[in-house]
Design an enzyme around this catalytic site. Sequence first.
Site, PDB file in Angstrom:
ATOM      1  CD  GLU A  90      -1.278   0.271   3.682  1.00  0.00           C
ATOM      2  OE1 GLU A  90      -2.136   1.180   3.654  1.00  0.00           O
ATOM      3  OE2 GLU A  90      -1.215  -0.575   4.594  1.00  0.00           O
TER       4      GLU A  90
ATOM      5  CG  ASP B  62      18.310  -1.435   8.038  1.00  0.00           C
ATOM      6  OD1 ASP B  62      19.167  -0.766   8.655  1.00  0.00           O
ATOM      7  OD2 ASP B  62      18.248  -1.466   6.799  1.00  0.00           O
TER       8      ASP B  62
END
Length: 293
Positions: free
Chosen positions: A98, A201
């Site tokens: 999305e 990360d």
Amino acid sequence: MIDDIIKRELSETLSAQLSVKIQINRAERIQGGDINETFRLDTNEGKWFLKMNDARKYPDMFVREHDGLEELRHAAALFVPKPLCTGTAGHRAFLVTEFVEKGGAAPDFWESFAAGMARLHQHTKPFYGLQSANYIGSIKQYNTPYSTWPVFYAFNRLTPLAKMAYDRHRMDKDMLKQLESLCRRLPELFPDEPPALLHGDLWSGNFLVGANGKACIFDPAVYYGHREMDLAMTRLFGGFDTRFYYTYQAIRPLESGWQQRIGLCQLYPLLVHLNLFGGSYYNDVKEILAVTN
């Protein structure tokens, strides 16, 4: 722009996987990373986000990223873009999620972000690791499960990247021996904590402010590990307000000595950057090893 052949293959793959006819009306290139091309797709079903790279070099990268996004979404701790599908078009792999509209930060943005991270880190497993390997940047990240964090960190994180750097002549033998010595001492350096679900990360380039004024996290390198890894990563390149750390500490206080372990936790992402970019990261790694040995 995406050429017509790939656009058609994308439309067909999206239609098949989502069980609805998808027509791509427009594909607008937006800023991407080092290895991916990124686009905003305008389709008959709305706006979507597309990442593409070389399927021959990274055949399963987007499959693993898809899985990581789903793992984070399942935790329901922070907003994470919904992955729609992944596949290949010619020699190019792709991931469609999305599209997240950007907005202005709410007054309590950093407090809310920290509370979400604290909730994320409450999700646990009986082991450190993940069911499969994935990636951090373009480097394969090994997630072989272990019952203790020091063993996991040594065998899945520090040792493989140190050997890679040595083979690439970006680390000398003395530094390699220092790192091996450090790995033997990890059990006495890390406090015992249950495995926590990590973004893996978490730097300032991997979150944005959504239209609702809250944090949206993406581009994960998910695994279950020591929660100080995520927090140390946020400090590596800056971009996080002090309110983030104060709030997290108030909700889920870190074990004593966490300040002395920041460099130890940053050693892994620094080894990643040493392997990818060389240069000044050599001195960063050398400095941490000098302090921790």
